[in-house]
Design an enzyme around this catalytic site. Structure first.
Site, PDB file in Angstrom:
ATOM      1  N   CYS A  77       0.834  -1.200   0.000  1.00  0.00           N
ATOM      2  CA  CYS A  77       0.000   0.000   0.000  1.00  0.00           C
ATOM      3  C   CYS A  77       0.870   1.252   0.000  1.00  0.00           C
ATOM      4  O   CYS A  77       1.464   1.597   1.024  1.00  0.00           O
ATOM      5  CB  CYS A  77      -0.911  -0.039   1.236  1.00  0.00           C
ATOM      6  SG  CYS A  77      -1.843   1.467   1.491  1.00  0.00           S
TER       7      CYS A  77
ATOM      8  N   CYS B  83      -0.261   4.067   2.307  1.00  0.00           N
ATOM      9  CA  CYS B  83       0.074   3.830   3.717  1.00  0.00           C
ATOM     10  C   CYS B  83       1.559   4.054   3.975  1.00  0.00           C
ATOM     11  O   CYS B  83       1.928   4.691   4.957  1.00  0.00           O
ATOM     12  CB  CYS B  83      -0.235   2.384   4.127  1.00  0.00           C
ATOM     13  SG  CYS B  83      -1.785   1.737   3.551  1.00  0.00           S
ATOM     14  N   ASP B  84       2.411   3.519   3.131  1.00  0.00           N
ATOM     15  CA  ASP B  84       3.840   3.431   3.460  1.00  0.00           C
ATOM     16  C   ASP B  84       4.757   4.275   2.580  1.00  0.00           C
ATOM     17  O   ASP B  84       5.953   4.374   2.858  1.00  0.00           O
ATOM     18  CB  ASP B  84       4.300   1.957   3.360  1.00  0.00           C
ATOM     19  CG  ASP B  84       3.553   1.056   4.337  1.00  0.00           C
ATOM     20  OD1 ASP B  84       3.157   1.562   5.395  1.00  0.00           O
ATOM     21  OD2 ASP B  84       3.384  -0.131   4.038  1.00  0.00           O
TER      22      ASP B  84
END
Ligand code: NAP
Length: 313
Positions: free
Chosen positions: A136, A139-140
């Site tokens: 993701c 997200c990261d």
């Protein structure tokens, strides 16, 4: 084997399941949450969450979800560490059998079983997941500012992730097993016009290189047409080869779309069966964020409460 009844049963313990449990418990429904195979859900595989409102400093995915659990339990939700292996939605009350053999019947059911990112299944992937291997970019991606990253895949998700990462990282390599993309034309145009993205086509990842101590350091690649082997040095790799919703046990009972996601009324938690609601990634192939899953859990619990109060009148 035990047989128990609960008014509200929630399948799944990610942000959608726990938010539904918080709302359900505060409505005195005494919900039971079946935690499932991956307690805490996908968010527990993300190192840090920085885009969930209310946490200006980063918070570990595991901590965020364990706080949600604590909040749900504080209001009286009960968490069972077991997995639903079958459901019968053709009877009332609905019946759910767990892996342990225990059986729960319930008057209302919230399905929040989530989706699992598809893995490549090659050497090093599982060991380096969360240590350079991610599923993701939203997200990261932030952790790879000014670093070298690779994205694997050729669909909309992979192209979107590559474009997103191009704004953050120093260099993005998009690795795809064929020489043409599945992504929409407009996304492909953006991709081809982005000077920061290097395309590595007809190529598969054979191995994620690195160690648990130092994290991911590179990728072992193979060109499927020439057989040529190469190593690409990267700090992060984003696998974007699709998601699989965890809906096997609902096949034939709830309407699923062509990719297996539960079909709900647009923006609402209603499935085709009255009293059965769906929330979070299991019915959302598009956003798949903690905040949208939590919102879905809230909607599902509010509708479950309304449904129960009307049907019990
Ligand atoms: P997808 O469209 O199914 O694409 C998956 C990609 O991964 C394909 O290019 C596929 O290669 C590749 N792949 C699959 N298994 C692989 C393997 N074992 N090794 C190497 N490559 C592999 O999945 P997605 O991109 O996650 O999208 C899922 C759905 O959500 C799609 O319907 C998509 O349109 C939609 N979506 C929409 C948006 C948007 O509208 N903004 C954004 C994201 C996703 P091949 O092409 O060779 O099969």
């Amino acid at each position: 084997m035990t047989q128990k009844h609960t008014r509200l049963l929630i399948l799944g313990s990610g942000p959608a399941g726990y938010t539904a449990a918080i709302y359900g418990a505060r409505a005195s429904l005494e919900p039971v949450v079946i935690a499932g195979l991956q307690p805490g859900g996908q968010i527990t595989t993300t190192s840090f969450v920085e885009n969930y409102p209310g946490f200006p400093e980063e918070i570990a995915g595991t901590e965020l979800v364990s706080r949600m659990q604590e909040q749900a339990e504080r209001f009286g939700a009960r968490i069972i560490y077991d997995t639903a292996v079958s459901v019968d939605l053709s009877v009332r009350p609905f019946v759910c059998t767990l892996d342990s053999g225990d059986v729960f019947s319930c008057d209302a059911l919230i399905v929040a079983t989530g989706a699992s990112a598809r893995m490549l299944g090659v050497e090093g992937e599982a060991a380096l997941r969360g240590k350079g291997v991610s599923y993701c970019a939203t997200c990261d991606g932030f952790f790879y500012r000014k670093k070298k990253v690779a994205v694997i895949g050729g669909g909309n998700a992979a192209v979107e992730e590559a474009l997103y990462l191009a704004n953050l990282a120093e260099e993005v390599s998009l690795i795809h097993r064929r020489d043409s993309f599945r992504a929409e034309k407009i996304q492909q145009d953006r991709l081809f016009n982005n000077p920061k993205i290097k395309l590595i086509l007809d190529t598969v990842v054979e191995k994620f290189v690195g160690s648990e101590a130092e994290g991911l350091t590179g990728l072992a690649l193979k060109n499927v047409k020439t057989g040529e082997i190469a190593e690409l040095s990267v700090d992060g790799a984003f696998v974007a080869i699709g998601y699989e919703p965890n809906t096997d046990i609902f096949k034939g009972q709830l309407e699923l779309n062509e990719n297996g996601f539960i079909v709900t009324e647009a923006g609402l938690p209603f499935t085709g069966i009255k009293g059965v609601f769906a929330a979070g990634d299991v019915q959302d192939p598009r956003y798949q964020q903690v905040v949208t899953a939590a919102a879905g859990g809230c909607r599902a619990a509010i509708e479950a409460e309304r449904y129960l109060s009307l049907s019990e009148r």
